[in-house]
Design a protein around this motif. Structure first.
Motif, PDB file in Angstrom:
ATOM      1  N   GLN A 177      26.960  36.258  43.123  1.00  0.00           N
ATOM      2  CA  GLN A 177      27.371  34.978  43.906  1.00  0.00           C
ATOM      3  C   GLN A 177      28.781  35.409  44.269  1.00  0.00           C
ATOM      4  O   GLN A 177      29.596  35.925  43.497  1.00  0.00           O
ATOM      5  N   ASP A 178      29.195  34.858  45.266  1.00  0.00           N
ATOM      6  CA  ASP A 178      30.860  35.186  45.867  1.00  0.00           C
ATOM      7  C   ASP A 178      31.578  34.298  45.027  1.00  0.00           C
ATOM      8  O   ASP A 178      30.955  33.061  44.973  1.00  0.00           O
ATOM      9  N   THR A 179      32.733  34.436  44.396  1.00  0.00           N
ATOM     10  CA  THR A 179      33.522  33.508  43.692  1.00  0.00           C
ATOM     11  C   THR A 179      34.031  32.390  44.540  1.00  0.00           C
ATOM     12  O   THR A 179      34.564  31.288  44.164  1.00  0.00           O
ATOM     13  N   ARG A 180      34.090  32.529  46.063  1.00  0.00           N
ATOM     14  CA  ARG A 180      34.882  31.401  46.751  1.00  0.00           C
ATOM     15  C   ARG A 180      33.665  30.442  46.882  1.00  0.00           C
ATOM     16  O   ARG A 180      33.984  29.532  47.810  1.00  0.00           O
ATOM     17  N   LEU A 181      32.281  30.624  46.775  1.00  0.00           N
ATOM     18  CA  LEU A 181      31.349  29.624  46.822  1.00  0.00           C
ATOM     19  C   LEU A 181      30.787  29.002  45.438  1.00  0.00           C
ATOM     20  O   LEU A 181      30.839  29.477  44.508  1.00  0.00           O
ATOM     21  N   GLN A 182      30.530  27.931  45.795  1.00  0.00           N
ATOM     22  CA  GLN A 182      29.734  27.083  44.612  1.00  0.00           C
ATOM     23  C   GLN A 182      28.243  27.109  45.035  1.00  0.00           C
ATOM     24  O   GLN A 182      27.911  26.743  46.317  1.00  0.00           O
ATOM     25  N   SER A 183      27.469  27.102  44.134  1.00  0.00           N
ATOM     26  CA  SER A 183      25.998  26.983  44.363  1.00  0.00           C
ATOM     27  C   SER A 183      25.143  26.374  43.247  1.00  0.00           C
ATOM     28  O   SER A 183      25.857  26.177  42.197  1.00  0.00           O
ATOM     29  N   GLU A 184      24.063  26.211  43.627  1.00  0.00           N
ATOM     30  CA  GLU A 184      23.146  25.485  42.452  1.00  0.00           C
ATOM     31  C   GLU A 184      21.676  26.009  42.821  1.00  0.00           C
ATOM     32  O   GLU A 184      21.243  25.823  44.008  1.00  0.00           O
ATOM     33  N   THR A 185      21.067  26.474  41.734  1.00  0.00           N
ATOM     34  CA  THR A 185      19.430  26.691  41.949  1.00  0.00           C
ATOM     35  C   THR A 185      18.733  25.414  42.109  1.00  0.00           C
ATOM     36  O   THR A 185      18.848  24.643  41.049  1.00  0.00           O
ATOM     37  N   LEU A 186      17.846  25.335  43.334  1.00  0.00           N
ATOM     38  CA  LEU A 186      17.069  24.149  43.150  1.00  0.00           C
ATOM     39  C   LEU A 186      15.626  24.429  42.962  1.00  0.00           C
ATOM     40  O   LEU A 186      14.918  23.739  42.409  1.00  0.00           O
ATOM     41  N   LEU A 196      19.095  27.926  51.111  1.00  0.00           N
ATOM     42  CA  LEU A 196      18.650  29.462  51.465  1.00  0.00           C
ATOM     43  C   LEU A 196      18.274  30.268  49.988  1.00  0.00           C
ATOM     44  O   LEU A 196      18.278  29.452  48.867  1.00  0.00           O
ATOM     45  N   THR A 197      17.855  31.435  50.100  1.00  0.00           N
ATOM     46  CA  THR A 197      17.788  32.238  49.007  1.00  0.00           C
ATOM     47  C   THR A 197      19.030  32.607  48.425  1.00  0.00           C
ATOM     48  O   THR A 197      19.789  33.261  49.207  1.00  0.00           O
ATOM     49  N   LEU A 198      19.433  32.610  47.271  1.00  0.00           N
ATOM     50  CA  LEU A 198      20.456  32.710  46.589  1.00  0.00           C
ATOM     51  C   LEU A 198      20.725  34.389  46.412  1.00  0.00           C
ATOM     52  O   LEU A 198      19.687  34.775  46.049  1.00  0.00           O
ATOM     53  N   ALA A 199      22.041  34.725  46.559  1.00  0.00           N
ATOM     54  CA  ALA A 199      22.382  35.981  46.629  1.00  0.00           C
ATOM     55  C   ALA A 199      22.252  36.675  44.950  1.00  0.00           C
ATOM     56  O   ALA A 199      22.418  35.687  44.212  1.00  0.00           O
ATOM     57  N   LEU A 200      22.120  37.766  44.904  1.00  0.00           N
ATOM     58  CA  LEU A 200      21.794  38.662  43.582  1.00  0.00           C
ATOM     59  C   LEU A 200      23.231  38.398  42.852  1.00  0.00           C
ATOM     60  O   LEU A 200      23.249  37.973  41.746  1.00  0.00           O
ATOM     61  N   VAL A 243      -1.311  43.511  39.547  1.00  0.00           N
ATOM     62  CA  VAL A 243      -0.143  44.504  39.434  1.00  0.00           C
ATOM     63  C   VAL A 243       0.408  43.994  38.007  1.00  0.00           C
ATOM     64  O   VAL A 243       0.877  42.749  37.608  1.00  0.00           O
ATOM     65  N   THR A 244       0.503  45.090  37.111  1.00  0.00           N
ATOM     66  CA  THR A 244       1.238  44.899  35.736  1.00  0.00           C
ATOM     67  C   THR A 244       2.553  45.025  35.799  1.00  0.00           C
ATOM     68  O   THR A 244       3.187  45.638  35.501  1.00  0.00           O
ATOM     69  N   GLN A 245       3.152  43.831  36.138  1.00  0.00           N
ATOM     70  CA  GLN A 245       4.467  43.550  36.386  1.00  0.00           C
ATOM     71  C   GLN A 245       4.786  42.289  36.091  1.00  0.00           C
ATOM     72  O   GLN A 245       4.327  41.065  36.457  1.00  0.00           O
ATOM     73  N   PRO A 246       6.173  41.939  35.506  1.00  0.00           N
ATOM     74  CA  PRO A 246       6.314  40.573  35.123  1.00  0.00           C
ATOM     75  C   PRO A 246       6.747  39.821  36.168  1.00  0.00           C
ATOM     76  O   PRO A 246       6.952  40.481  37.351  1.00  0.00           O
ATOM     77  N   PRO A 247       6.603  38.591  36.111  1.00  0.00           N
ATOM     78  CA  PRO A 247       6.807  37.606  37.517  1.00  0.00           C
ATOM     79  C   PRO A 247       8.083  37.944  37.886  1.00  0.00           C
ATOM     80  O   PRO A 247       9.129  38.111  37.435  1.00  0.00           O
ATOM     81  N   ILE A 248       8.031  37.871  39.406  1.00  0.00           N
ATOM     82  CA  ILE A 248       9.349  38.216  39.999  1.00  0.00           C
ATOM     83  C   ILE A 248       9.835  36.833  40.776  1.00  0.00           C
ATOM     84  O   ILE A 248       8.900  36.139  41.485  1.00  0.00           O
ATOM     85  N   MET A 249      10.876  36.178  40.326  1.00  0.00           N
ATOM     86  CA  MET A 249      11.222  35.038  40.674  1.00  0.00           C
ATOM     87  C   MET A 249      12.449  34.828  41.678  1.00  0.00           C
ATOM     88  O   MET A 249      13.477  35.776  41.320  1.00  0.00           O
ATOM     89  N   ARG A 250      12.471  34.298  42.917  1.00  0.00           N
ATOM     90  CA  ARG A 250      13.439  34.426  43.711  1.00  0.00           C
ATOM     91  C   ARG A 250      14.120  32.935  43.716  1.00  0.00           C
ATOM     92  O   ARG A 250      13.647  31.983  44.136  1.00  0.00           O
ATOM     93  N   PRO A 251      15.489  32.881  43.149  1.00  0.00           N
ATOM     94  CA  PRO A 251      15.941  31.557  43.373  1.00  0.00           C
ATOM     95  C   PRO A 251      16.447  31.201  44.773  1.00  0.00           C
ATOM     96  O   PRO A 251      16.876  31.803  45.505  1.00  0.00           O
ATOM     97  N   LEU A 252      15.967  29.928  44.953  1.00  0.00           N
ATOM     98  CA  LEU A 252      16.371  29.117  46.083  1.00  0.00           C
ATOM     99  C   LEU A 252      17.367  27.887  45.863  1.00  0.00           C
ATOM    100  O   LEU A 252      17.167  27.439  44.773  1.00  0.00           O
ATOM    101  N   GLY A 253      18.310  27.811  46.623  1.00  0.00           N
ATOM    102  CA  GLY A 253      19.224  26.728  46.389  1.00  0.00           C
ATOM    103  C   GLY A 253      20.231  26.503  47.370  1.00  0.00           C
ATOM    104  O   GLY A 253      20.115  26.876  48.512  1.00  0.00           O
TER     105      GLY A 253
END
Length: 292
Positions: A152-161, A146-150, A255-265
């Motif tokens: 992360q909950d400490t009870r979870l393990q996660s990795e960005t793909l 899914l889309t990773l949370a801004l 739009v003069t805005q740095p790239p917006i990246m959304r982590p999925l993992g």
């Protein structure tokens, strides 16, 4: 205490009705009712108050719910551990995924896994990322992608793909489409179409506007990005979408805005032992069959 009866009880408690629980468990409503009747008879206590078509837990039901979840969790863990002793890749693999990830990222991985390991029963559920997080914390699925949370909950393990690059987009006929060097202040004057405000994507965009003390006028809401894409394509506002689903029906704004990246993992509960099937599937995900 029959675990099938407990599964029925938990499903009713979570969904608030016998009919919804029956649908979730792929049973008839009379079958669900019979299981609860037998459970109540065994415990000599009423577990639900019937209020019209809805039900509410009695005091006894509230006490049983937490215990039932623990019992079912332990039974499932024992089944996984015993199956894994054989070293076989089989059994059920339960996966929760968001609609966007499930439709636009997962198919090649699911295809490769199902070809290599036909003995594994894939149990795939499409949920909003935020709901999938909750389900993983409750121990209902092996993994979620899914889309990773801004944060992360400490009870979870996660990795960005992967990283989804998000773009500001409108229909080619929108007033913003022909303008260049746009600022967030320019967008702020027009209504936007976004996912619900509690989603990670909208929180990400709202933070950008908050940092500049600009209002974000959310005119319409949908948690399905393909629905948002359709609404944007007919000129009902501006929005933010991943590059992967943008086509000729939309125009990417300058739009003069740095790239917006959304982590999925992926995420999984740190206290839940992954079965062989889950571990192998995560290995398949690491192969990066598709480019981000």
């Amino acid at each position: 205490m029959d675990t099938q009866h407990l599964h029925a009880f938990v499903a009713i408690a979570e969904h608030g009705s016998f009919s919804a629980a029956a649908e979730r468990l792929h049973l008839t409503q009379p079958a669900i009712s019979k299981r609860i009747a037998l459970l109540e008879e065994q415990l000599n206590a009423s577990l639900f108050d019937r209020i019209g078509r809805q039900v509410a837990l009695t005091q006894a039901g509230q006490l049983l719910l937490s215990k039932a979840k623990l019992i079912l969790g332990e039974v499932a863990a024992a089944q996984r551990a015993i199956a894994d002793l054989q070293g076989d890749i089989q059994g059920k693999l339960s996966i929760a995924t968001s609609h966007h990830v499930g439709l636009h990222y997962l198919p090649p991985y699911l295809r490769e896994f199902s070809i290599k390991y036909p003995q594994v029963k894939l149990d795939l559920h499409f949920l909003d990322s935020e709901q999938a997080y909750h389900e993983i914390l409750q121990g209902r699925f092996d993994i979620a992608i899914l889309t990773l949370a801004l944060q992360q909950d400490t009870r979870l393990q996660s990795e960005t793909l992967w990283h989804d690059q998000l773009h500001f987009v409108v229909a080619p006929t929108h007033a913003l489409a022909t303008q260049s060097n746009l600022q967030l202040a320019d967008l702020s004057r027009y209504p936007t179409i976004m996912p619900d405000t509690n989603t990670y994507t909208t929180q990400l965009i709202k933070n950008l506007f908050d940092q500049q003390q600009l209002p974000l006028d959310i005119g319409m809401v949908s948690n399905h990005l393909d629905t948002i894409k359709m609404l944007l394509s007919i000129g009902l506002g501006w929005g933010v979408l991943p590059r992967r689903i943008i086509d000729d029906d939309l125009c990417i704004l300058d739009v003069t805005q740095p790239p917006i990246m959304r982590p999925l993992g992926y995420i999984h509960h740190s206290q839940r032992t992954l079965n062989n099937a889950a571990r192998v599937f995560l290995d398949v995900l690491q192969q990066k069959i598709i480019e981000p």
